[in-house]
Design an enzyme around this catalytic site. Sequence first.
Site, PDB file in Angstrom:
ATOM      1  N   LYS A  77      25.261  34.013  53.302  1.00  0.00           N
ATOM      2  CA  LYS A  77      24.145  33.154  52.885  1.00  0.00           C
ATOM      3  C   LYS A  77      24.212  31.820  53.633  1.00  0.00           C
ATOM      4  O   LYS A  77      25.315  31.280  53.848  1.00  0.00           O
ATOM      5  CB  LYS A  77      24.253  32.925  51.370  1.00  0.00           C
ATOM      6  CG  LYS A  77      23.077  32.209  50.738  1.00  0.00           C
ATOM      7  CD  LYS A  77      23.267  32.143  49.211  1.00  0.00           C
ATOM      8  CE  LYS A  77      22.095  31.517  48.499  1.00  0.00           C
ATOM      9  NZ  LYS A  77      22.277  31.484  47.037  1.00  0.00           N
ATOM     10  N   SER A 152      18.416  33.428  44.570  1.00  0.00           N
ATOM     11  CA  SER A 152      18.134  32.835  45.843  1.00  0.00           C
ATOM     12  C   SER A 152      18.839  33.499  47.029  1.00  0.00           C
ATOM     13  O   SER A 152      18.446  33.266  48.167  1.00  0.00           O
ATOM     14  CB  SER A 152      18.508  31.352  45.822  1.00  0.00           C
ATOM     15  OG  SER A 152      19.888  31.185  45.626  1.00  0.00           O
ATOM     16  N   SER A 176      21.819  33.849  41.191  1.00  0.00           N
ATOM     17  CA  SER A 176      21.370  34.074  42.571  1.00  0.00           C
ATOM     18  C   SER A 176      22.070  35.177  43.341  1.00  0.00           C
ATOM     19  O   SER A 176      21.592  35.573  44.395  1.00  0.00           O
ATOM     20  CB  SER A 176      21.473  32.779  43.369  1.00  0.00           C
ATOM     21  OG  SER A 176      20.326  32.018  43.119  1.00  0.00           O
TER      22      SER A 176
HETATM   23  N1  GLN Z   1      16.769  30.557  39.748  1.00  0.00           N
HETATM   24  C1  GLN Z   1      17.827  29.646  39.473  1.00  0.00           C
HETATM   25  C2  GLN Z   1      17.505  28.301  40.072  1.00  0.00           C
HETATM   26  O1  GLN Z   1      16.534  28.198  40.719  1.00  0.00           O
HETATM   27  C3  GLN Z   1      19.137  30.186  39.976  1.00  0.00           C
HETATM   28  C4  GLN Z   1      19.425  29.907  41.379  1.00  0.00           C
HETATM   29  C5  GLN Z   1      20.840  30.147  41.773  1.00  0.00           C
HETATM   30  O2  GLN Z   1      21.601  30.859  41.109  1.00  0.00           O
HETATM   31  N2  GLN Z   1      21.234  29.516  42.870  1.00  0.00           N
HETATM   32  O3  GLN Z   1      18.199  27.350  39.924  1.00  0.00           O
END
Ligand code: GLN
Length: 483
Positions: A77, A152, A176
């Site tokens: 990532k 994400s 994510s």
């Molecule tokens: N959807 C959550 C957020 O936007 C989780 C994102 C994540 O785990 N990085 O913060």
Amino acid sequence: MNLRISALEYVQEVQNGNISAEDFISSTLDRIKSVDDKLHAFLSVNYDAVDQAKEIDKKVKSGDKVGACFGMPVSVKDNICIKDSTTTCASRMLEDFVAPYDATVISKLKEEDAIFIGKTNMDEFAMGLTTEFSAFGPSKNPWDTQYVPGGSSGGSAVSVSALECIVSLGSDTGGSVRNPASFCGSVGYKPTYGLISRFGLISYANSIEQIGPLTRTVKDAAFLLNLITGLDPNDSTTVDNHDEDYLTDIEAGIEGKKIGVIKEMIAEGTDPTVMSATKDAISKLESLGASCEEISLDMVKYSVAAYYAITATEAGSNLARYDNLRYGYDFPVEGYEFNSYIKKARKKFGPEVTRRIILGGFVPSAGQAGKYFLKALKIKSRLTREVDRVFEKYDLLIAPTVPILPFRIGEKIDDPVALFLVDLNTVTANLAGKPAVSVPFAVSNGLPIGIQLLANSMNDKMLLQAAYALEQTVKLPEVPPIP
Ligand code: GLN
């Protein structure tokens, strides 16, 4: 070349001389060239990978010591630093940022002869759950390119399921890793808080996030954990796992285990197909000798609100460093005047990140903190207490990873609150610091559904055993050819 093999199979094949790292890496790069235009899993691709693979083949041939990965292609990532590679966080702000050092997970995998095949697309600074908030355009779900892959770490999940690498590293602040794993049909593992060093992970919300693997199989997740977990002097939140071996006894089964079914996570709003997959998973676990009963975690209903208050606050501080004096893009300082300079410089953030920064300034501010930030912290500690209490009686917890199926690209982008609700089932593990895994369990109308299992802190080994047992109960169709 069969690119569909697992990490463990790959290692075996190279060791036995049946395939070479060079051939595998070349075929992987060909695959990326032929499908990634349609999927956009990658933000950058390492075309020097073939030379690295040749070096590994030389070591194999000459009988030199080779690291446990044998040149396996790993995608990463784009918020995890690899020395001398761009690390953009899918943001215009860091578009040209070249990391000056390796994250701990990267140096550990380098020592094991992994090959980093490319950096994967994500929601900007890991804020989002569809990859639509990437400044460089969304990734597409390989099961149907009209659909979001989750996020994400969307690019990571896409790259694993579309055979553009064997395993990937993502980060999980509120789901994510697990969310895109569920949407793309791969395994996504969020370890106990502290199990994997965050050194070199660009921070979003430090107090709850973890790096985690996305893989084709549960065994591969265990294999990776063996390589990347453990104490790190560069991250004082890491815990000593005494070099636990997550692979041995992974087939131990779940006979006699008590599993709590989290009522609040299979409530109203859960898609009927997700509901029936969950029921099916429960009955399969019971047929393997586990006992399942419904439990209630009252605080779950406040968890998403608390999660966003806490993460926005931490993000607000973390993102303050992008002032273009320390980090940022090329921007002249002539006529420098602090306020106007910062105002211009920070325009490089996208809309979602900007919203979080605004929220993160408001939520903990004088006069508001009691109503929002401190309340959120109270919910976090109450939720953790509730979860701890449940784990006094139960070994594991179960719920769908995501209450709904993947949806169409663009469908929810204008409604951030509707998007936030999709995090309902994943944020609890982060807020409470517990390990959780998403196991691909069903495919409905051509779209994957993941089932989530949670365990108590440092019970990662038992969690992997349960995930493995669940994984063995199903045989899912393969990802269809990319159109
Ligand atoms: N959807 C959550 C957020 O936007 C989780 C994102 C994540 O785990 N990085 O913060």
